[in-house]
Design a protein around this motif. Structure first.
Motif, PDB file in Angstrom:
ATOM      1  N   SER A   1      -0.366  -9.533   5.415  1.00 49.49           N
ATOM      2  CA  SER A   1       0.765  -9.890   4.559  1.00 49.49           C
ATOM      3  C   SER A   1       0.968  -8.845   3.450  1.00 49.49           C
ATOM      4  O   SER A   1       2.107  -8.535   3.080  1.00 49.49           O
ATOM      5  CB  SER A   1       0.536 -11.288   3.948  1.00 49.49           C
ATOM      6  OG  SER A   1      -0.592 -11.261   3.068  1.00 49.49           O
ATOM      7  N   TYR A   2      -0.129  -8.324   2.950  1.00 53.87           N
ATOM      8  CA  TYR A   2      -0.005  -7.242   1.957  1.00 53.87           C
ATOM      9  C   TYR A   2       0.618  -5.999   2.582  1.00 53.87           C
ATOM     10  O   TYR A   2       1.425  -5.304   1.938  1.00 53.87           O
ATOM     11  CB  TYR A   2      -1.375  -6.908   1.371  1.00 53.87           C
ATOM     12  CG  TYR A   2      -1.870  -7.933   0.371  1.00 53.87           C
ATOM     13  CD1 TYR A   2      -1.365  -7.942  -0.930  1.00 53.87           C
ATOM     14  CD2 TYR A   2      -2.841  -8.848   0.702  1.00 53.87           C
ATOM     15  CE1 TYR A   2      -1.830  -8.876  -1.858  1.00 53.87           C
ATOM     16  CE2 TYR A   2      -3.307  -9.786  -0.213  1.00 53.87           C
ATOM     17  CZ  TYR A   2      -2.792  -9.783  -1.498  1.00 53.87           C
ATOM     18  OH  TYR A   2      -3.242 -10.706  -2.419  1.00 53.87           O
ATOM     19  N   VAL A   3       0.211  -5.722   3.844  1.00 54.67           N
ATOM     20  CA  VAL A   3       0.751  -4.530   4.518  1.00 54.67           C
ATOM     21  C   VAL A   3       2.233  -4.687   4.746  1.00 54.67           C
ATOM     22  O   VAL A   3       3.046  -3.774   4.533  1.00 54.67           O
ATOM     23  CB  VAL A   3       0.002  -4.282   5.839  1.00 54.67           C
ATOM     24  CG1 VAL A   3       0.666  -3.157   6.631  1.00 54.67           C
ATOM     25  CG2 VAL A   3      -1.443  -3.959   5.579  1.00 54.67           C
ATOM     26  N   LEU A   4       2.623  -5.895   5.193  1.00 48.67           N
ATOM     27  CA  LEU A   4       4.035  -6.127   5.488  1.00 48.67           C
ATOM     28  C   LEU A   4       4.861  -6.167   4.209  1.00 48.67           C
ATOM     29  O   LEU A   4       6.051  -5.823   4.221  1.00 48.67           O
ATOM     30  CB  LEU A   4       4.188  -7.440   6.261  1.00 48.67           C
ATOM     31  CG  LEU A   4       3.576  -7.466   7.667  1.00 48.67           C
ATOM     32  CD1 LEU A   4       3.692  -8.856   8.278  1.00 48.67           C
ATOM     33  CD2 LEU A   4       4.261  -6.428   8.566  1.00 48.67           C
ATOM     34  N   ALA A   5       4.238  -6.564   3.137  1.00 50.04           N
ATOM     35  CA  ALA A   5       4.981  -6.656   1.876  1.00 50.04           C
ATOM     36  C   ALA A   5       5.250  -5.289   1.251  1.00 50.04           C
ATOM     37  O   ALA A   5       6.148  -5.160   0.403  1.00 50.04           O
ATOM     38  CB  ALA A   5       4.211  -7.541   0.894  1.00 50.04           C
ATOM     39  N   ASN A   6       4.527  -4.306   1.648  1.00 54.02           N
ATOM     40  CA  ASN A   6       4.684  -2.970   1.052  1.00 54.02           C
ATOM     41  C   ASN A   6       4.734  -1.941   2.177  1.00 54.02           C
ATOM     42  O   ASN A   6       3.763  -1.756   2.920  1.00 54.02           O
ATOM     43  CB  ASN A   6       3.529  -2.661   0.106  1.00 54.02           C
ATOM     44  CG  ASN A   6       3.832  -1.492  -0.816  1.00 54.02           C
ATOM     45  OD1 ASN A   6       4.504  -0.539  -0.434  1.00 54.02           O
ATOM     46  ND2 ASN A   6       3.300  -1.546  -2.045  1.00 54.02           N
ATOM     47  N   SER A   7       5.873  -1.264   2.276  1.00 52.01           N
ATOM     48  CA  SER A   7       6.046  -0.310   3.379  1.00 52.01           C
ATOM     49  C   SER A   7       5.201   0.949   3.206  1.00 52.01           C
ATOM     50  O   SER A   7       5.045   1.735   4.149  1.00 52.01           O
ATOM     51  CB  SER A   7       7.523   0.085   3.484  1.00 52.01           C
ATOM     52  OG  SER A   7       7.965   0.710   2.284  1.00 52.01           O
ATOM     53  N   LYS A   8       4.672   1.161   2.025  1.00 49.60           N
ATOM     54  CA  LYS A   8       3.884   2.371   1.784  1.00 49.60           C
ATOM     55  C   LYS A   8       2.496   2.230   2.404  1.00 49.60           C
ATOM     56  O   LYS A   8       1.814   3.234   2.638  1.00 49.60           O
ATOM     57  CB  LYS A   8       3.753   2.635   0.280  1.00 49.60           C
ATOM     58  CG  LYS A   8       5.081   2.918  -0.434  1.00 49.60           C
ATOM     59  CD  LYS A   8       4.856   3.161  -1.910  1.00 49.60           C
ATOM     60  CE  LYS A   8       6.154   3.483  -2.629  1.00 49.60           C
ATOM     61  NZ  LYS A   8       7.127   2.372  -2.605  1.00 49.60           N
ATOM     62  N   ILE A   9       2.073   0.989   2.609  1.00 50.50           N
ATOM     63  CA  ILE A   9       0.727   0.763   3.106  1.00 50.50           C
ATOM     64  C   ILE A   9       0.742   0.884   4.626  1.00 50.50           C
ATOM     65  O   ILE A   9       1.564   0.271   5.320  1.00 50.50           O
ATOM     66  CB  ILE A   9       0.223  -0.626   2.679  1.00 50.50           C
ATOM     67  CG1 ILE A   9       0.226  -0.731   1.140  1.00 50.50           C
ATOM     68  CG2 ILE A   9      -1.165  -0.879   3.234  1.00 50.50           C
ATOM     69  CD1 ILE A   9      -0.118  -2.118   0.629  1.00 50.50           C
ATOM     70  N   GLY A  10      -0.198   1.648   5.121  1.00 46.78           N
ATOM     71  CA  GLY A  10      -0.318   1.800   6.573  1.00 46.78           C
ATOM     72  C   GLY A  10      -1.196   0.696   7.174  1.00 46.78           C
ATOM     73  O   GLY A  10      -0.826   0.061   8.168  1.00 46.78           O
ATOM     74  N   ASP A  11      -2.330   0.455   6.528  1.00 49.06           N
ATOM     75  CA  ASP A  11      -3.232  -0.588   7.005  1.00 49.06           C
ATOM     76  C   ASP A  11      -4.268  -0.857   5.937  1.00 49.06           C
ATOM     77  O   ASP A  11      -4.536   0.009   5.088  1.00 49.06           O
ATOM     78  CB  ASP A  11      -3.908  -0.152   8.313  1.00 49.06           C
ATOM     79  CG  ASP A  11      -4.505  -1.342   9.061  1.00 49.06           C
ATOM     80  OD1 ASP A  11      -4.291  -2.473   8.585  1.00 49.06           O
ATOM     81  OD2 ASP A  11      -5.171  -1.088  10.081  1.00 49.06           O
ATOM     82  N   ILE A  12      -4.825  -2.108   5.977  1.00 51.95           N
ATOM     83  CA  ILE A  12      -5.897  -2.487   5.059  1.00 51.95           C
ATOM     84  C   ILE A  12      -7.049  -3.014   5.895  1.00 51.95           C
ATOM     85  O   ILE A  12      -6.858  -3.884   6.748  1.00 51.95           O
ATOM     86  CB  ILE A  12      -5.439  -3.556   4.062  1.00 51.95           C
ATOM     87  CG1 ILE A  12      -4.237  -3.039   3.218  1.00 51.95           C
ATOM     88  CG2 ILE A  12      -6.586  -3.959   3.138  1.00 51.95           C
ATOM     89  CD1 ILE A  12      -3.659  -4.081   2.291  1.00 51.95           C
ATOM     90  N   ASN A  13      -8.232  -2.477   5.680  1.00 53.29           N
ATOM     91  CA  ASN A  13      -9.401  -2.856   6.464  1.00 53.29           C
ATOM     92  C   ASN A  13     -10.571  -3.112   5.535  1.00 53.29           C
ATOM     93  O   ASN A  13     -10.660  -2.547   4.440  1.00 53.29           O
ATOM     94  CB  ASN A  13      -9.782  -1.765   7.462  1.00 53.29           C
ATOM     95  CG  ASN A  13      -8.719  -1.620   8.550  1.00 53.29           C
ATOM     96  OD1 ASN A  13      -8.653  -2.437   9.467  1.00 53.29           O
ATOM     97  ND2 ASN A  13      -7.895  -0.583   8.425  1.00 53.29           N
TER      98      ASN A  13
END
Length: 691
Positions: A122-134
């Motif tokens: 949800s954080y990734v989808l909320a911000n287009s700058k983020i590629g992925d969170i792991n």
């Protein structure tokens, strides 16, 4: 050719050397001064303009870079805030704690993990700058901690993973990697140790990979000039961000760290050379990371407009060259040519040609004044030489007249000597006849006829003596007249020689005045040289002009010395002439006295001869009474004998005086010849001058 002529020829050759001429020196000075000044001003203007442009561009670029850095810092800070939000997220914390519950079934764990992954997505989808969170476990052996993916084993051995672990919860920014860190290629990332806010336990490593487009969007359209480039580099000088993706993870074109070490940490820009091209580099540190935002621009692009100044400088140099040549030619025409002409005229004057004059060109400057002074000097010298020529000619004419008069006097003296000898001879004959008359008086009666004959012979001899006496008196009168004329001529010649000495003294005074003028000119030239030296570069042209004026003054002084030597020689010859005339004048006085004495003696002789003739007439009248007057005749013969002896003595004295007069006349002839020689020598000395 004499040594003096060879030296004069060498001096003329040196003066004719164009490099040594005043005109060429002035031309070179003007040429070098104007061209150097324009070239220096142009180069300085170009360099100053170049420096100003670089400084202005560096300041403007620094402001642009600082603003872009603030944007990047804001981006990084917002991304760090997202990681903090994730750490503070209750759902993430609860599910991660629940995931560690050993009573959960595998299915519950799977659902719990999906809830965590969904929350991260949800954080990734909320911000287009983020590629992925792991979320990764601290090491590969940990199995009870939630992980969003299974990383490669080399991840745990990488430097960046170790760096995040050592940061112990602080955000660590990782540079861009083409392969990515976990799942997103061409991404940069921020990582930190993930702690559960509820249990305070370490859950693993949170890695949030960001797209490089995030940096591009944060920077926006950033440009510091045409041909510039913007990049973000790490501490290892590798590119973190660049407009060209091929440059990622490659060394930056400029070693920023090395140049910062040279220029100092306080500096915010520097110049570097890459492939023989100067590059202006501005940089600003990103506060949230150890990265630098760097902007580069070729210096050639910055100073491209300033090259117009350099082109203009070249044009102005060419114009200055033409201007310097024209000014130099003008100076040559206005200064050098008149000086050369004046030098040639002075050389002609030094050779004796006094007819040279400087043409009036209407100039009122120093050269015009110098030309006028030269003409005035030549006029005065010409006048003096002309007057000296006239005086020398008069002296020569007077010497010729004196020589002629002396010769005539000598001839007259010779004639007087001959006449005196004849008178002495007649007087001796008269004495002999008187003695014979005295002897015959005893036998007068027997030899009356002889007495008559002797009386006739005595009358004839008396007539001859009387005639010779008159002739001697006439000669003596003529000699007195010629001697007086000679005295007047000698006195006139002495007066003229004294006037000539006064004229030469005037010449000497004028030469002294000219010498003082040349000395003052040298002093003025020296003062001008000192003032030119004080003026520095601006007075160099005036210093060369002052030096040339000093040389002309020296040449004038040399010419004045030549004229002074000639004048001194004339004065010396005049003094010798005056000396000769002074020696001759007393001799002429003595000659006049002797001539007058001889004239008196001749008058006495003539008077006595007149008396003797009268007595002879009485003897002739008394011949018939001779017998009656024998006693009277004897006495008369005695008187005749005495008179004859006196006449003989007088004649001898006159002969002696005539010889002395002849000797004096010969001396006078020699003095006249010497005076004529001196006059000729003076005329030859003056003939060197052409007037």
């Amino acid at each position: 050719m004499s040594g003096a002529d060879i030296r004069q020829l060498k001096q003329q050759l040196r003066l004719q050397n164009p490099v040594r001429s005043v005109g060429m020196k002035l031309l070179l000075i003007f040429f070098a001064s104007i061209v150097s000044l324009v070239l220096i001003i142009g180069i300085l203007s170009y360099q100053i303009s170049k420096s100003i442009i670089k400084n202005k561009v560096a300041d403007a670029s620094q402001q642009t870079i600082t603003q872009a850095t603030d944007k990047v810092d804001f981006l990084l800070e917002s991304m760090e805030n997202i990681t903090i939000q994730i750490m503070s997220d209750d759902a993430v914390a609860d599910n991660m704690s629940k995931y560690k519950d050993k009573t959960l079934t595998q299915f519950d764990k799977l659902q719990t993990g999906q809830l965590v992954s969904s929350r991260l997505k949800s954080y990734v989808l909320a911000n287009s700058k983020i590629g992925d969170i792991n979320i990764l476990p601290l090491n590969a052996e940990v199995t009870d901690t939630y992980r969003t993916t299974t990383p490669k084993d080399d991840v745990y051995k990488s430097d960046w993973f170790t760096k995040i672990k050592e940061a112990d919860g602080k955000a660590v920014w990782l540079p861009t990697k083409k392969a990515g860190y976990v799942s997103t290629p061409n991404s940069f990332a921020v990582g930190r140790v993930l702690r559960n806010i509820k249990s305070s336990s370490v859950e693993g490593i949170l890695i949030m990979e960001l797209k490089t487009n995030a940096l591009r969007e944060a920077l926006g359209v950033v440009s510091i000039g045409q041909g510039s480039s913007i990049a973000i580099i790490g501490k290892d000088n590798n590119v973190v961000y660049s407009e060209t993706s091929e440059e990622l993870e490659t060394p930056y074109i400029v070693d920023v760290a090395a140049n910062i070490a040279k220029t100092g940490i306080d500096s915010d820009n520097f110049e570097a050379v890459k492939d023989k091209e100067e590059i202006l580099t501005v940089y600003d540190p990103i506060q949230k990371s150890d990265w630098l935002l760097v902007g580069t621009i070729p210096v050639g692009e910055l100073v491209k407009d300033a090259s117009t100044i350099f082109t203009l400088t070249i044009i102005m140099v060419l114009v200055a060259i033409v201007l310097a040549i024209l000014v130099g030619l003008l100076v040559i025409r206005m200064i050098a040519h008149p000086l050369v002409s004046l030098r040639n005229l002075m050389m002609e004057g030094a050779r004796g040609n006094l007819t040279v004059r400087v043409k009036d060109n209407g100039r009122q400057d120093e050269i015009g004044q110098l030309s006028a002074s030269f003409n005035e000097m030549m006029e005065q010298i010409t006048s003096l030489v002309s007057q000296t020529n006239l005086s020398a000619q008069e002296v020569l004419n007077t010497a010729s007249e004196l020589s002629d008069a002396s010769r005539k006097t000598s001839i007259s003296a010779k004639e007087i000597a001959v006449a005196t000898e004849e008178i002495a001879s007649g007087a001796s004959s008269l004495a002999v006849e008187a003695e014979r008359g005295s002897d015959l008086t005893g036998t007068i009666n027997v030899k009356v006829g002889h007495v008559v004959e002797a009386n006739a012979m005595m009358e004839t001899a008396a007539a001859e003596v009387q005639t010779a006496s008159r002739k001697g008196a006439d000669y003596m009168s003529e000699l007195i007249t010629k001697t007086g004329t000679t005295e007047e001529m000698i006195r006139s010649m002495a007066d003229k020689v004294e006037k000539l000495q006064e004229s030469t003294s005037s010449i000497r005074k004028i030469l002294d005045m000219l010498d003082n003028i040349t000395k003052q000119t040298n002093i003025l030239s020296l003062n001008a040289t000192i003032e030119a030296a004080r003026a520095g570069a601006a007075g160099k042209g005036f210093m060369v002009v002052a030096d040339e004026i000093r040389k002309l003054a020296d040449q004038s002084r040399q010419s004045i010395d030549v004229v002074a030597q000639i004048t001194a020689k004339i004065q010396t010859e005049m003094k010798e002439t005056v000396g000769v005339l002074s020696e001759a004048y007393p001799i002429f006085q003595e000659q006049i006295t002797s001539v007058k004495n001889a004239d008196d003696i001749f008058k006495q002789v003539q008077a006595q001869m007149d008396g003797f003739a009268g007595k002879l007439q009485e003897v002739t009248g008394s011949v018939e009474q001779l017998q009656e007057s024998q006693h009277v005749l004897s006495e008369a013969m005695t008187n005749v004998s005495a008179v004859a002896e006196q006449s003989s003595a007088t004649s001898q004295e006159v002969a002696s005086l005539s010889s002395e007069q002849l000797s004096i006349s010969d001396g006078l002839v020699k003095l006249s010849e010497k005076l004529e020689q001196l006059s000729n020598s003076l005329k030859e000395s003056l003939s060197k001058f052409s007037i």
